[in-house]
Design a protein around this motif. Structure first.
Motif, short mmCIF file in Angstrom:
data_model
loop_
_atom_site.label_atom_id
_atom_site.label_comp_id
_atom_site.label_asym_id
_atom_site.label_seq_id
_atom_site.Cartn_x
_atom_site.Cartn_y
_atom_site.Cartn_z
N UNK A 21 0.83 -1.21 0.00
CA UNK A 21 0.00 0.00 0.00
C UNK A 21 0.86 1.25 0.00
N UNK A 22 1.93 1.23 0.77
CA UNK A 22 2.83 2.39 0.82
C UNK A 22 3.35 2.71 -0.58
N UNK A 23 3.82 1.70 -1.29
CA UNK A 23 4.36 1.90 -2.63
C UNK A 23 3.27 2.38 -3.58
N UNK A 24 2.13 1.74 -3.54
CA UNK A 24 1.02 2.06 -4.45
C UNK A 24 0.55 3.51 -4.26
N UNK A 25 0.21 3.86 -3.02
CA UNK A 25 -0.30 5.21 -2.76
C UNK A 25 0.74 6.27 -3.06
N UNK A 26 2.00 6.01 -2.68
CA UNK A 26 3.05 6.99 -2.91
C UNK A 26 3.30 7.19 -4.40
N UNK A 27 3.27 6.10 -5.15
CA UNK A 27 3.49 6.21 -6.60
C UNK A 27 2.40 7.06 -7.24
N UNK A 28 1.16 6.87 -6.82
CA UNK A 28 0.07 7.69 -7.36
C UNK A 28 0.26 9.16 -6.99
N UNK A 29 0.61 9.40 -5.73
CA UNK A 29 0.78 10.77 -5.29
C UNK A 29 1.91 11.48 -5.99
N UNK A 30 3.04 10.79 -6.14
CA UNK A 30 4.19 11.40 -6.81
C UNK A 30 3.89 11.63 -8.29
N UNK A 31 3.18 10.72 -8.91
CA UNK A 31 2.75 10.93 -10.30
C UNK A 31 1.94 12.22 -10.41
N UNK A 32 1.03 12.41 -9.46
CA UNK A 32 0.19 13.62 -9.50
C UNK A 32 1.00 14.88 -9.23
N UNK A 33 2.16 14.72 -8.60
CA UNK A 33 3.05 15.86 -8.35
C UNK A 33 4.05 16.06 -9.48
N UNK A 150 8.66 10.45 6.85
CA UNK A 150 7.49 10.43 5.96
C UNK A 150 6.60 9.29 6.46
N UNK A 151 5.57 9.60 7.22
CA UNK A 151 4.78 8.53 7.83
C UNK A 151 3.97 7.74 6.82
N UNK A 152 3.69 6.49 7.16
CA UNK A 152 2.62 5.80 6.45
C UNK A 152 1.37 6.65 6.60
N UNK A 153 0.47 6.54 5.64
CA UNK A 153 -0.66 7.46 5.66
C UNK A 153 -1.92 6.79 5.11
N UNK A 154 -3.01 7.53 5.16
CA UNK A 154 -4.31 7.01 4.71
C UNK A 154 -4.85 7.90 3.61
N UNK A 155 -5.63 7.30 2.73
CA UNK A 155 -6.24 8.05 1.64
C UNK A 155 -7.05 9.22 2.19
N UNK A 156 -6.90 10.37 1.59
CA UNK A 156 -7.56 11.59 2.07
C UNK A 156 -9.06 11.42 2.19
N UNK A 350 2.72 12.52 0.57
CA UNK A 350 3.22 12.62 -0.80
C UNK A 350 4.10 13.85 -0.97
N UNK A 351 3.67 14.97 -0.40
CA UNK A 351 4.47 16.19 -0.52
C UNK A 351 5.79 16.07 0.24
N UNK A 352 5.76 15.38 1.38
CA UNK A 352 7.00 15.15 2.11
C UNK A 352 7.96 14.28 1.31
N UNK A 353 7.45 13.25 0.66
CA UNK A 353 8.31 12.37 -0.12
C UNK A 353 8.86 13.11 -1.35
#
Length: 366
Positions: A21-33, A150-156, A350-353
């Motif tokens: 989940x960490x990899x999946x969510x982060x990849x989506x967030x970084x793509x959006x950034x 950069x903490x593990x996190x939950x979908x907004x 995502x912004x922290x990463x």
């Protein structure tokens, strides 16, 4: 202007878990950034999820011999390589050396990953909690200015869902309890937590309790034996093992549950949807997440770091208090939601990463 490119090697034996989940969510967030992300991992659910989101994957068939994969990946140009310990880190460092690319490493569990051997090859570090960061920074070979939490996190969107009251959750006379975890050797604290939880539920006999255990792994047999034992403890408490379920559906199940028993990201999701949560992890039981226990959860990734001399309040007493007092139950719900919104929001992570990536590149270039 072309996008910056990041390679994210990720090795894990389990078919699914918090790291996926960490990899999946982060990849989506970084793509959006604005990043162009490639994840190098074994075939399976993660590849399917990433592909569905339009994120490139490099499938590694044999993590015991990834030399040909390293050669192919080294034929490409990268701006940063972001590894995730052990074999992920080994592959990442090999490609980083071959391509003269800055390397960033994330520390997830209670494992320093032999950093004293390869620290000179890193341009940045990430830790998933303040406890992990401080522990890594204790090493004389680690430059603490290179570390970012950069903490593990939950979908907004989980933080926007209406919270369900205690009375509504038991309106039909049935109270659901969700136990969410990989059933693996590093989660043996689950057994202790489950005994404590059932001990509390056995004393609340005006509700029929339905305890659903979601997750699988190598310890399924031990958990099944305990379930058989606990099912004979009280007639109004029934436990059932459901195996692996779609992780995206678990938070919604938790939202309707009276209590959750979960570790790491599962505990975070439960807090986000407003369900009182008993947290445990590979390093122990962190108790019902309220007050000082919640502070410890945020500090140590909800069970992922040893408590040492730190203490948690008793699980059974805390559970009985919230189950017997709807006002207190509501307070714990609101407290957990506030903590998740303030500290565990995926867009913030995502912004922290993204910051960690740019710092890594700047340090390497400097």
């Amino acid at each position: 202007m072309s996008k910056l490119r990041a390679l994210v090697p990720m090795f894990n034996k389990a078919p699914w878990g918090g790291l996926h989940e960490n990899i999946w969510y982060s990849a989506r967030g970084l793509r959006d950034l604005g990043w162009d992300i490639t994840v190098a991992c074994r075939d399976g659910q993660l590849v399917e999820n990433l592909a569905a989101d339009g994120i490139r994957c490099h499938v590694i068939d044999d993590w015991d011999d990834w030399s040909s994969d390293a050669e192919r990946l080294s034929a490409e140009s990268w701006d940063v390589i972001h590894g995730h310990t052990a074999r992920s880190r080994e592959l990442g460092l090999a490609v980083a050396k071959a391509t003269d690319t800055p390397y960033l490493n994330t520390f997830h569990g209670y494992n320093r990953d032999l950093v004293y051997r390869w620290h000179a090859s890193a341009s940045g570090y990430v830790a998933v909690s303040r406890a992990h960061a401080a522990w890594i920074n204790e090493l004389p070979t680690v430059d603490d200015s290179m570390m970012l939490v950069v903490p593990n996190a939950v979908r907004d969107e989980l933080l926007e869902q209406p919270i369900i009251s205690f009375s509504d959750k038991i309106s039909d006379g049935v109270g659901r309890v969700v136990v969410a975890s990989r059933l693996a050797a590093d989660k043996r604290a689950l057994l202790d937590s489950l005994r404590l939880l059932i001990g509390a539920l056995a004393r609340v006999d005006d509700v029929r309790w339905q305890v659903e255990i979601v997750g699988g792994g190598g310890e399924e047999g031990a958990v099944a034996d305990l379930v058989a034992e606990l099912n004979s403890m009280a007639a109004h408490v029934e436990l059932e093992m459901l195996g692996w379920v779609d992780s995206e559906t678990v938070p919604e199940v938790m939202r309707g549950a009276v209590l959750s028993l979960a570790s790491g990201r599962g505990a975070m999701a439960s807090l986000a949807v407003g369900t009182p949560t008993i947290a445990f992890g590979s390093q122990g039981v962190y108790g019902l997440q309220t007050g000082s226990n919640l502070d410890l959860g945020l500090w140590g990734n909800f069970g992922g770091f040893p408590l040492g001399e730190r203490t948690v309040t008793p699980v059974v007493e805390d559970a009985l208090t919230v189950l017997s007092d709807p006002q207190r139950y509501a307070q714990v719900q609101a407290e957990g939601r506030r903590a998740a919104a303030s500290h565990l929001r995926q867009s913030d992570a995502d912004r922290l990463l993204d910051t960690a990536y740019h710092r890594c590149i700047a340090r390497f270039g400097g």
